[in-house]
Design a protein around this motif. Structure first.
Motif, PDB file in Angstrom:
ATOM      1  N   ILE A 157       4.134   1.855   2.217  1.00 28.79           N
ATOM      2  CA  ILE A 157       5.037   2.953   1.850  1.00 28.79           C
ATOM      3  C   ILE A 157       4.325   4.244   2.219  1.00 28.79           C
ATOM      4  O   ILE A 157       3.259   4.555   1.689  1.00 28.79           O
ATOM      5  N   THR A 158       4.923   5.001   3.119  1.00 29.80           N
ATOM      6  CA  THR A 158       4.225   6.124   3.720  1.00 29.80           C
ATOM      7  C   THR A 158       5.111   7.343   3.889  1.00 29.80           C
ATOM      8  O   THR A 158       6.339   7.215   3.954  1.00 29.80           O
ATOM      9  N   HIS A 159       4.476   8.510   3.984  1.00 31.80           N
ATOM     10  CA  HIS A 159       5.204   9.742   4.274  1.00 31.80           C
ATOM     11  C   HIS A 159       5.457   9.891   5.772  1.00 31.80           C
ATOM     12  O   HIS A 159       6.058  10.866   6.207  1.00 31.80           O
ATOM     13  N   CYS A 160       4.966   8.917   6.542  1.00 33.44           N
ATOM     14  CA  CYS A 160       5.179   8.869   7.997  1.00 33.44           C
ATOM     15  C   CYS A 160       4.394   9.925   8.753  1.00 33.44           C
ATOM     16  O   CYS A 160       4.922  10.568   9.677  1.00 33.44           O
ATOM     17  N   GLY A 161       3.154  10.111   8.351  1.00 31.91           N
ATOM     18  CA  GLY A 161       2.260  10.898   9.186  1.00 31.91           C
ATOM     19  C   GLY A 161       1.910  10.094  10.433  1.00 31.91           C
ATOM     20  O   GLY A 161       1.944   8.855  10.410  1.00 31.91           O
ATOM     21  N   ASN A 162       1.575  10.762  11.519  1.00 26.89           N
ATOM     22  CA  ASN A 162       1.302  10.063  12.774  1.00 26.89           C
ATOM     23  C   ASN A 162       0.177   9.045  12.642  1.00 26.89           C
ATOM     24  O   ASN A 162       0.293   7.905  13.105  1.00 26.89           O
ATOM     25  N   ASN A 163      -0.914   9.441  12.005  1.00 25.98           N
ATOM     26  CA  ASN A 163      -2.070   8.570  11.905  1.00 25.98           C
ATOM     27  C   ASN A 163      -1.749   7.288  11.133  1.00 25.98           C
ATOM     28  O   ASN A 163      -2.064   6.181  11.581  1.00 25.98           O
ATOM     29  N   GLY A 164      -1.088   7.448   9.987  1.00 27.31           N
ATOM     30  CA  GLY A 164      -0.740   6.283   9.181  1.00 27.31           C
ATOM     31  C   GLY A 164       0.226   5.347   9.897  1.00 27.31           C
ATOM     32  O   GLY A 164       0.113   4.116   9.795  1.00 27.31           O
ATOM     33  N   GLN A 165       1.172   5.919  10.626  1.00 23.85           N
ATOM     34  CA  GLN A 165       2.117   5.091  11.374  1.00 23.85           C
ATOM     35  C   GLN A 165       1.423   4.263  12.436  1.00 23.85           C
ATOM     36  O   GLN A 165       1.703   3.072  12.600  1.00 23.85           O
ATOM     37  N   TYR A 166       0.501   4.889  13.167  1.00 23.99           N
ATOM     38  CA  TYR A 166      -0.200   4.155  14.212  1.00 23.99           C
ATOM     39  C   TYR A 166      -1.092   3.058  13.619  1.00 23.99           C
ATOM     40  O   TYR A 166      -1.203   1.966  14.186  1.00 23.99           O
ATOM     41  N   GLU A 167      -1.723   3.338  12.487  1.00 27.46           N
ATOM     42  CA  GLU A 167      -2.534   2.318  11.830  1.00 27.46           C
ATOM     43  C   GLU A 167      -1.671   1.140  11.386  1.00 27.46           C
ATOM     44  O   GLU A 167      -2.048  -0.024  11.558  1.00 27.46           O
ATOM     45  N   VAL A 225       0.850  -1.195   0.000  1.00 30.68           N
ATOM     46  CA  VAL A 225       0.000   0.000   0.000  1.00 30.68           C
ATOM     47  C   VAL A 225       0.883   1.242   0.000  1.00 30.68           C
ATOM     48  O   VAL A 225       1.813   1.346   0.804  1.00 30.68           O
ATOM     49  N   LEU A 226       0.599   2.173  -0.905  1.00 31.09           N
ATOM     50  CA  LEU A 226       1.351   3.422  -0.979  1.00 31.09           C
ATOM     51  C   LEU A 226       0.407   4.599  -0.847  1.00 31.09           C
ATOM     52  O   LEU A 226      -0.583   4.707  -1.569  1.00 31.09           O
ATOM     53  N   SER A 227       0.726   5.476   0.091  1.00 28.08           N
ATOM     54  CA  SER A 227      -0.063   6.698   0.261  1.00 28.08           C
ATOM     55  C   SER A 227       0.809   7.776   0.867  1.00 28.08           C
ATOM     56  O   SER A 227       1.528   7.526   1.843  1.00 28.08           O
ATOM     57  N   PHE A 228       0.758   8.975   0.286  1.00 26.18           N
ATOM     58  CA  PHE A 228       1.489  10.120   0.822  1.00 26.18           C
ATOM     59  C   PHE A 228       0.561  11.081   1.553  1.00 26.18           C
ATOM     60  O   PHE A 228       0.875  12.248   1.744  1.00 26.18           O
ATOM     61  N   GLY A 229      -0.612  10.588   1.942  1.00 24.66           N
ATOM     62  CA  GLY A 229      -1.513  11.382   2.746  1.00 24.66           C
ATOM     63  C   GLY A 229      -2.421  12.296   1.937  1.00 24.66           C
ATOM     64  O   GLY A 229      -2.271  12.450   0.725  1.00 24.66           O
ATOM     65  N   SER A 230      -3.345  12.924   2.634  1.00 26.00           N
ATOM     66  CA  SER A 230      -4.331  13.788   1.985  1.00 26.00           C
ATOM     67  C   SER A 230      -3.763  15.142   1.569  1.00 26.00           C
ATOM     68  O   SER A 230      -4.361  15.852   0.773  1.00 26.00           O
ATOM     69  N   SER A 231      -2.597  15.505   2.110  1.00 26.66           N
ATOM     70  CA  SER A 231      -2.021  16.820   1.788  1.00 26.66           C
ATOM     71  C   SER A 231      -1.361  16.839   0.416  1.00 26.66           C
ATOM     72  O   SER A 231      -1.108  17.907  -0.141  1.00 26.66           O
ATOM     73  N   GLY A 290       9.574   4.489   4.929  1.00 31.26           N
ATOM     74  CA  GLY A 290       9.255   5.888   5.129  1.00 31.26           C
ATOM     75  C   GLY A 290       9.930   6.801   4.121  1.00 31.26           C
ATOM     76  O   GLY A 290      11.135   6.719   3.901  1.00 31.26           O
ATOM     77  N   ILE A 291       9.121   7.652   3.498  1.00 28.31           N
ATOM     78  CA  ILE A 291       9.636   8.682   2.591  1.00 28.31           C
ATOM     79  C   ILE A 291       9.065  10.015   3.071  1.00 28.31           C
ATOM     80  O   ILE A 291       7.987  10.435   2.652  1.00 28.31           O
ATOM     81  N   GLY A 294       8.029  18.692   7.836  1.00 25.90           N
ATOM     82  CA  GLY A 294       7.615  18.769   9.231  1.00 25.90           C
ATOM     83  C   GLY A 294       8.087  17.622  10.092  1.00 25.90           C
ATOM     84  O   GLY A 294       9.229  17.142   9.975  1.00 25.90           O
ATOM     85  N   ASP A 295       7.192  17.129  10.950  1.00 22.33           N
ATOM     86  CA  ASP A 295       7.547  16.078  11.903  1.00 22.33           C
ATOM     87  C   ASP A 295       7.697  14.707  11.245  1.00 22.33           C
ATOM     88  O   ASP A 295       8.072  13.737  11.906  1.00 22.33           O
ATOM     89  N   GLN A 296       7.420  14.627   9.947  1.00 13.94           N
ATOM     90  CA  GLN A 296       7.507  13.335   9.265  1.00 13.94           C
ATOM     91  C   GLN A 296       8.935  12.787   9.243  1.00 13.94           C
ATOM     92  O   GLN A 296       9.139  11.572   9.277  1.00 13.94           O
ATOM     93  N   PHE A 297       9.923  13.672   9.208  1.00 11.15           N
ATOM     94  CA  PHE A 297      11.317  13.217   9.238  1.00 11.15           C
ATOM     95  C   PHE A 297      11.624  12.558  10.586  1.00 11.15           C
ATOM     96  O   PHE A 297      12.267  11.514  10.642  1.00 11.15           O
ATOM     97  N   HIS A 298      11.129  13.168  11.652  1.00 13.21           N
ATOM     98  CA  HIS A 298      11.312  12.580  12.983  1.00 13.21           C
ATOM     99  C   HIS A 298      10.561  11.258  13.097  1.00 13.21           C
ATOM    100  O   HIS A 298      11.085  10.270  13.640  1.00 13.21           O
ATOM    101  N   ASN A 299       9.327  11.230  12.591  1.00 11.63           N
ATOM    102  CA  ASN A 299       8.530  10.007  12.658  1.00 11.63           C
ATOM    103  C   ASN A 299       9.192   8.857  11.908  1.00 11.63           C
ATOM    104  O   ASN A 299       9.198   7.714  12.384  1.00 11.63           O
TER     105      ASN A 299
END
Length: 238
Positions: A82-92, A16-22, A102-103, A107-112
């Motif tokens: 494959i994710t941009h490492c948003g908090n919600n996606g990581q927890y799911e 599954v690949l998603s870079f989030g709604s943004s 993680g790509i 913002g905080d995605q680098f830390h995540n």
């Protein structure tokens, strides 16, 4: 249709690949990297993108509408996210025990991403403008081929699910508590501070004074050493 696709991807699994709604549209040069990488793997790829991508390989299925990300990650055939490492996606992903690549975007995605990598939940690639097709293929094969990542995320999933009080119950308890006792006890005292106190301007001023004293003392010391060396040099010459 999506259910049938995921159910039938038994042999190699689903990615599954998603870079989030943004992210509304993925730039063409990034799509070219993804296209090249996905043509070299066996997994079924489900990715979110607002417009169809007819030139992509047959194992890639693009969905322009809302993607049921949580349901896809919960499926037993999903092997990688494959994710941009948003908090919600990581927890799911962790809740369902799915390792990640993680790509980060901003913002905080680098830390995540770094946090997930440090815990052994997956692999962190470079920023969205830096990774290559080879990097992605190598990461996919590493995460799907090495059971360590799956074991780590499965363990995290079991820890999360071991909580005797579920999220719905916690919300219900919190709402009932506020209805009975009000919410004043939950209010931080920081809201009552003067803005100068909140920003700790007194602490900053003290640090600035200390720094200025240190710089002044250092300059005076260097000047004293310079004069001493100069005086000794003249004495030696005489």
């Amino acid at each position: 249709q999506l259910q049938v696709l995921v159910d039938s991807s038994i042999e190699h699994g689903v990615l599954v690949l998603s870079f989030g709604s943004s992210v509304e549209v993925i730039p063409r040069h990034i799509l070219d990297i993804l296209k090249d990488a996905f043509s070299k793997i066996d997994q079924t790829v489900i990715m979110k993108h607002p417009v169809p991508l007819p030139d992509f390989p047959s194992n890639v299925h693009v969905h322009s509408s809302w993607l049921p990300q949580n349901d896809l990650l919960a499926h037993q055939n999903t092997v990688l996210f494959i994710t941009h490492c948003g908090n919600n996606g990581q927890y799911e992903s962790l809740y369902h025990g799915v390792p990640m690549i993680g790509i980060p975007l901003f913002g905080d995605q680098f830390h995540n991403c770094h946090r997930a990598f440090a815990h052994g939940y997956g692999v962190q690639l470079k920023g969205i403008q830096e990774f290559t097709s080879t990097d992605l293929v190598t990461a996919i094969r590493e995460v799907t081929g090495n059971p360590v990542y799956r074991n780590n995320t499965k363990r995290a999933s079991m820890i999360m699910k071991a909580d005797p009080i579920g999220p719905k119950q916690k919300i219900a308890i919190a709402v009932e508590s506020v209805m009975l006792y009000g919410g004043q006890h939950l209010r931080s005292s920081a809201y009552d501070l003067h803005w100068a106190q909140y920003l700790m301007l007194d602490v900053i001023a003290a640090l600035v004074v200390v720094l200025m004293i240190f710089i002044y003392a250092s300059i005076r010391f260097i000047a004293w050493v310079y004069r001493l060396i100069t005086r000794m040099s003249k004495t030696k010459d005489d």
